[in-house]
Design a protein around this motif. Structure first.
Motif, PDB file in Angstrom:
ATOM      1  N   PRO A 154       0.861  -1.169  -0.100  1.00 40.26           N
ATOM      2  CA  PRO A 154      -0.139   0.187   0.028  1.00 40.26           C
ATOM      3  C   PRO A 154       0.942   1.322   0.186  1.00 40.26           C
ATOM      4  CG  PRO A 154      -0.645  -1.512   1.717  1.00 40.26           C
ATOM      5  CD  PRO A 154       0.689  -2.008   1.169  1.00 40.26           C
ATOM      6  N   ALA A 155       0.346   2.204  -0.613  1.00 40.02           N
ATOM      7  CA  ALA A 155       0.991   3.536  -0.717  1.00 40.02           C
ATOM      8  C   ALA A 155       0.800   4.368   0.537  1.00 40.02           C
ATOM      9  CB  ALA A 155       0.422   4.447  -1.804  1.00 40.02           C
ATOM     10  N   LEU A 156       2.014   4.677   1.019  1.00 39.38           N
ATOM     11  CA  LEU A 156       1.995   5.605   2.329  1.00 39.38           C
ATOM     12  C   LEU A 156       2.117   7.071   2.101  1.00 39.38           C
ATOM     13  CD1 LEU A 156       5.210   6.930   3.021  1.00 39.38           C
ATOM     14  CD2 LEU A 156       5.653   4.390   3.565  1.00 39.38           C
ATOM     15  N   ILE A 157       1.648   7.789   3.330  1.00 34.94           N
ATOM     16  CA  ILE A 157       1.766   9.358   2.984  1.00 34.94           C
ATOM     17  C   ILE A 157       2.883   9.822   4.141  1.00 34.94           C
ATOM     18  CG2 ILE A 157      -0.507   9.608   1.678  1.00 34.94           C
ATOM     19  CD1 ILE A 157      -1.667  10.121   4.731  1.00 34.94           C
ATOM     20  N   PHE A 158       3.352  10.856   3.880  1.00 38.86           N
ATOM     21  CA  PHE A 158       4.288  11.460   4.633  1.00 38.86           C
ATOM     22  C   PHE A 158       4.376  13.024   4.730  1.00 38.86           C
ATOM     23  CE2 PHE A 158       7.002  10.233   1.434  1.00 38.86           C
ATOM     24  CZ  PHE A 158       7.834  11.413   1.091  1.00 38.86           C
ATOM     25  N   PRO A 159       4.858  13.737   5.658  1.00 37.12           N
ATOM     26  CA  PRO A 159       4.898  15.241   5.332  1.00 37.12           C
ATOM     27  C   PRO A 159       5.509  15.800   4.231  1.00 37.12           C
ATOM     28  CG  PRO A 159       5.054  14.780   7.746  1.00 37.12           C
ATOM     29  CD  PRO A 159       5.101  13.398   6.757  1.00 37.12           C
ATOM     30  N   GLY A 160       5.069  17.087   3.557  1.00 39.37           N
ATOM     31  CA  GLY A 160       5.821  17.570   2.437  1.00 39.37           C
ATOM     32  C   GLY A 160       7.163  18.258   2.916  1.00 39.37           C
ATOM     33  N   SER A 161       7.277  18.385   4.281  1.00 42.97           N
ATOM     34  CA  SER A 161       8.403  19.016   4.753  1.00 42.97           C
ATOM     35  C   SER A 161       9.788  18.028   4.947  1.00 42.97           C
ATOM     36  CB  SER A 161       8.125  19.721   6.029  1.00 42.97           C
ATOM     37  OG  SER A 161       7.682  18.667   7.029  1.00 42.97           O
ATOM     38  N   TYR A 162       9.489  16.764   4.618  1.00 37.04           N
ATOM     39  CA  TYR A 162      10.446  15.703   4.992  1.00 37.04           C
ATOM     40  C   TYR A 162      11.439  15.874   3.763  1.00 37.04           C
ATOM     41  CZ  TYR A 162       8.786  12.910   9.119  1.00 37.04           C
ATOM     42  OH  TYR A 162       8.757  12.701  10.317  1.00 37.04           O
ATOM     43  N   LYS A 163      12.888  15.550   4.534  1.00 37.25           N
ATOM     44  CA  LYS A 163      13.858  15.145   3.514  1.00 37.25           C
ATOM     45  C   LYS A 163      13.815  13.690   3.427  1.00 37.25           C
ATOM     46  CE  LYS A 163      15.900  19.914   4.266  1.00 37.25           C
ATOM     47  NZ  LYS A 163      17.320  20.496   4.501  1.00 37.25           N
ATOM     48  N   THR A 164      15.054  13.466   2.470  1.00 37.29           N
ATOM     49  CA  THR A 164      15.285  12.065   2.419  1.00 37.29           C
ATOM     50  C   THR A 164      15.969  11.312   3.541  1.00 37.29           C
ATOM     51  OG1 THR A 164      15.817  12.551  -0.112  1.00 37.29           O
ATOM     52  CG2 THR A 164      16.640  10.218   0.895  1.00 37.29           C
ATOM     53  N   GLU A 165      16.663  12.093   4.136  1.00 34.48           N
ATOM     54  CA  GLU A 165      17.644  11.615   5.507  1.00 34.48           C
ATOM     55  C   GLU A 165      16.458  11.288   6.554  1.00 34.48           C
ATOM     56  OE1 GLU A 165      18.306  14.438   3.849  1.00 34.48           O
ATOM     57  OE2 GLU A 165      20.285  15.023   4.026  1.00 34.48           O
ATOM     58  N   LYS A 166      15.499  12.173   6.645  1.00 30.54           N
ATOM     59  CA  LYS A 166      14.644  11.834   7.630  1.00 30.54           C
ATOM     60  C   LYS A 166      13.665  10.489   7.332  1.00 30.54           C
ATOM     61  CE  LYS A 166      12.122  14.756  10.932  1.00 30.54           C
ATOM     62  NZ  LYS A 166      11.549  15.908  11.245  1.00 30.54           N
ATOM     63  N   LEU A 167      13.338  10.356   6.364  1.00 31.26           N
ATOM     64  CA  LEU A 167      12.651   9.177   5.785  1.00 31.26           C
ATOM     65  C   LEU A 167      13.329   8.016   5.885  1.00 31.26           C
ATOM     66  CD1 LEU A 167       9.759   8.408   4.567  1.00 31.26           C
ATOM     67  CD2 LEU A 167      10.889   8.714   2.323  1.00 31.26           C
ATOM     68  N   LEU A 168      14.471   8.059   5.388  1.00 31.35           N
ATOM     69  CA  LEU A 168      15.497   6.745   5.422  1.00 31.35           C
ATOM     70  C   LEU A 168      15.570   6.537   7.134  1.00 31.35           C
ATOM     71  CD1 LEU A 168      17.440   4.920   4.431  1.00 31.35           C
ATOM     72  CD2 LEU A 168      19.153   6.716   4.446  1.00 31.35           C
ATOM     73  N   GLY A 169      15.711   7.610   7.879  1.00 29.42           N
ATOM     74  CA  GLY A 169      15.930   7.509   9.402  1.00 29.42           C
ATOM     75  C   GLY A 169      14.831   6.375   9.764  1.00 29.42           C
ATOM     76  N   LEU A 170      13.491   6.853   9.393  1.00 29.56           N
ATOM     77  CA  LEU A 170      12.454   6.023  10.013  1.00 29.56           C
ATOM     78  C   LEU A 170      12.417   4.795   9.543  1.00 29.56           C
ATOM     79  CD1 LEU A 170       9.343   8.910   9.762  1.00 29.56           C
ATOM     80  CD2 LEU A 170      10.981   7.877  11.889  1.00 29.56           C
ATOM     81  N   ALA A 171      12.663   4.401   8.093  1.00 26.73           N
ATOM     82  CA  ALA A 171      12.555   3.180   7.552  1.00 26.73           C
ATOM     83  C   ALA A 171      13.821   2.379   8.250  1.00 26.73           C
ATOM     84  CB  ALA A 171      13.233   3.318   6.087  1.00 26.73           C
TER      85      ALA A 171
END
Length: 623
Positions: A154-171
């Motif tokens: 399924p497609a996820l959603i996340f804030p438009g203010s996020y950078k790649t580093e932050k998304l990678l950190g959560l993963a």
């Protein structure tokens, strides 16, 4: 806190306060008036909201609706309802703030948004380079990303203010949470060991580092080196394990989403690292190409360089990379003061680039190439003059001969002329990259840090060239009687004016010749014994013009010379044979020395001698 005054922000705050994307008009009016009263002193412009009516408020909200930011409807009871999609934007941001603290919370899904959520506030991206290059300029949550996966994740959603580093950190947090369970860690470690026989220690170290994931994990993944393979395998094993389940729990979906993000970014950084290696290798080959003859190249030629296999280097690096590399190399050096790559232009304004260490070899090569054609052009010019029984100063004086060679070189060997006059050329003399032979050669061309005469640079002798030119003349030119007769008829043929005009011209020429003779006669009183006038001028010039900078030194010399020439031009009519004496020369020099342009020069004695000599030289040559 930030005090907002625009209606949309206040509506957005109210929806968060009510914890609902659907708000009614009357309560919002009450909130608006209370807010305005509370912050009126800090923000006087809020006064417009103090007594705002429902009709006025509704009209203002309809303007916002026209922009696509809200949706206004009415229910069965005719109550005005306002759908505020920004509530979901802010709510998703709050959820992610919780996820950052509690990795066990699943990622919000696209299906969590209402169907009427406006596309204006939703930016769809795929698990591709899009997520590798997230770098929003604003920290404000003005939209949401929806991340689409291939397959049935399924497609996820996340804030438009996020950078790649932050998304990678959560993963990475999700992967660490999964591996924190003993059975999951042991199972994945075993599979990795089977896939990488003989690398048990490497696998265990990799798992341990993953478990120790911290704020630096982003750099650990970006610079994971040999671990690229292990990251790829781990993500693939996780996807294999859970993708086959028909019904997945929310935390399993989040784990698959995290694995998908990590898998792609791992491949992205691995490819980029390989590309960086390729680029570095290609740039090293670029510098190797600079070391090959002819040593200097235009930018067009540089873009056509190839490697040892004949493959173009442009393509192994981008054009932008090449431009940045050239800009860096032509402006600085890691070890030396002078940049690693130098640039110069010729008389046609063609720009060339060359390695600093190749300046002297190139200079020697261009001098050797230019010597023969410059010599031949000089012989051709003199031959045309002598055949017509003409002569000029270049045949008689080394200084004029040098000027002629300089002129011919600029025309026939523009690249040599451009290199000899390049701004960096004198700096090369002290460069430590020169070997002993190169240092000797550059000091021959620039003795004592000054350019040598062109006849010395090209190693051409005036007397030898003149002798070789005369050999090419017909033999009767060497017989005085015959040559005198031929010269008489040639001169007569070349002067088709009336006899009276010829006599008149002779009258005009005769005083000039006498004035020249007068200048040469008194010159012995000004020229030191054993020196020529040019040698004496050079000696005095070195004493009064001790400017170290080569261009500044030449400019000052030319300014002084131009001042003297202009002054003589102005008093031309007052110059006569009888009045041109030693005292007259000294008087002219004194007048010039007292002019504002020369008062700033300190060595007055050397300057005075120089001005006197230069006056005599000008009169000898042109008056």
């Amino acid at each position: 806190m930030t005090i907002y005054t625009d209606l949309l922000h206040l509506l957005r705050m109210f929806s968060l306060r009510r914890d609902s994307a659907q708000v009614t008009l009357q309560p919002f009016q009450d909130y608006l008036q209370r807010y305005a009263r509370h912050f009126l002193q800090q923000k006087p412009e809020l006064a417009v909201h103090l007594e705002i009516s429902l009709d006025t408020l509704l009209n203002e909200l309809k303007k916002i609706q026209d922009e696509g930011d809200i949706i206004i409807t009415t229910d069965k009871s005719n109550t005005t309802l306002i759908f505020v999609p920004y509530f979901h934007v802010d709510n998703i941001s709050r959820q992610y703030a919780n996820i950052e603290q509690h990795p066990d919370i699943p990622f919000p899904l696209l299906s969590d948004l209402p169907r009427n959520f406006p596309g204006k506030l939703l930016k769809a991206i795929n698990v591709s380079d899009d997520i590798a290059e997230l770098n929003p300029e604003s920290r404000e949550n003005s939209f949401l990303y929806t991340l689409n996966y291939n397959g049935d994740i399924p497609a996820l959603i996340f804030p438009g203010s996020y950078k790649t580093e932050k998304l990678l950190g959560l993963a990475l947090d999700k992967i660490k949470l999964f591996l924190s369970k003993d059975e999951s860690r042991d199972y994945m470690q075993k599979r990795l060991m089977v896939a990488n026989p003989g690398k048990e220690f490497t696998v265990k170290t990799f798992i341990a580092k993953t478990m120790a994931h911290s704020v630096n994990s982003f750099q650990n993944v970006k610079e994971s080196g040999d671990n690229y393979i292990l990251w790829g395998q781990l993500c693939a094993f996780i996807k294999q394990e859970f993708a086959k389940k028909n019904e997945k729990l929310p935390d399993e979906i989040a784990l698959l989403q995290a694995a998908g993000i990590l898998e792609y970014l791992n491949n992205y950084y691995r490819n980029r690292a390989q590309k960086d290696i390729q680029t570095d290798t290609a740039l090293k080959n670029l510098l190797l190409a600079f070391q090959k003859s002819p040593y200097y190249f235009t930018m067009k030629q540089i873009t056509e360089f190839t490697d040892s296999r004949g493959v173009p280097l442009l393509g192994q690096y981008t054009e932008e990379t090449l431009q940045n590399f050239m800009k860096e190399k032509t402006s600085s050096s890691e070890k030396y003061i002078i940049p690693d790559i130098l640039t110069f232009t010729n008389s046609s304004n063609d720009r060339f680039y060359l390695l600093t260490e190749k300046v002297v070899p190139l200079l020697i090569s261009l001098i050797n190439e230019a010597r023969k054609p410059v010599r031949e052009l000089c012989i051709k010019k003199w031959h045309e003059m002598l055949i017509n029984f003409e002569q000029d100063d270049s045949m008689k004086h080394d200084s004029a001969f040098n000027d002629l060679l300089k002129e011919i070189t600029a025309r026939s060997a523009p690249n040599l002329h451009g290199l000899l006059n390049a701004s960096f050329i004198l700096s090369i003399i002290a460069d430590p990259r020169l070997n002993e032979i190169q240092a000797m050669e550059i000091n021959r061309i620039f003795p004592a840090g000054k350019p040598a005469a062109y006849n010395e640079i090209l190693m051409l002798n005036r007397h030898e060239i003149l002798s070789d030119t005369k050999i090419l003349l017909p033999f009767w030119y060497t017989i005085p009687i015959i040559s005198a007769i031929i010269a008489f008829f040639k001169r007569k043929k070349k002067t088709p004016q009336p006899v009276q005009a010829e006599k008149k011209e002779t009258v005009h020429k005769k005083p000039k010749q006498k004035l020249k003779d007068a200048a040469e006669k008194i010159s012995i009183e000004f020229i030191p014994e054993g020196m020529t006038i040019d040698q004496a001028l050079e000696k005095n010039l070195n004493e009064w013009n001790n400017t170290l900078s080569h261009p500044a030194r030449e400019n000052l010399t030319e300014d002084v010379n131009a001042l003297i020439r202009d002054y003589l031009r102005g008093i031309n009519k007052t110059l006569s044979v009888s009045s041109f004496t030693t005292d007259r020369v000294k008087g002219l020099a004194k007048t010039l020395l007292d002019s504002p342009g020369l008062l700033k020069i300190k060595d007055r004695k050397a300057l005075k001698d120089y001005v006197e000599l230069y006056i005599i030289k000008l009169v000898s040559q042109y008056y």
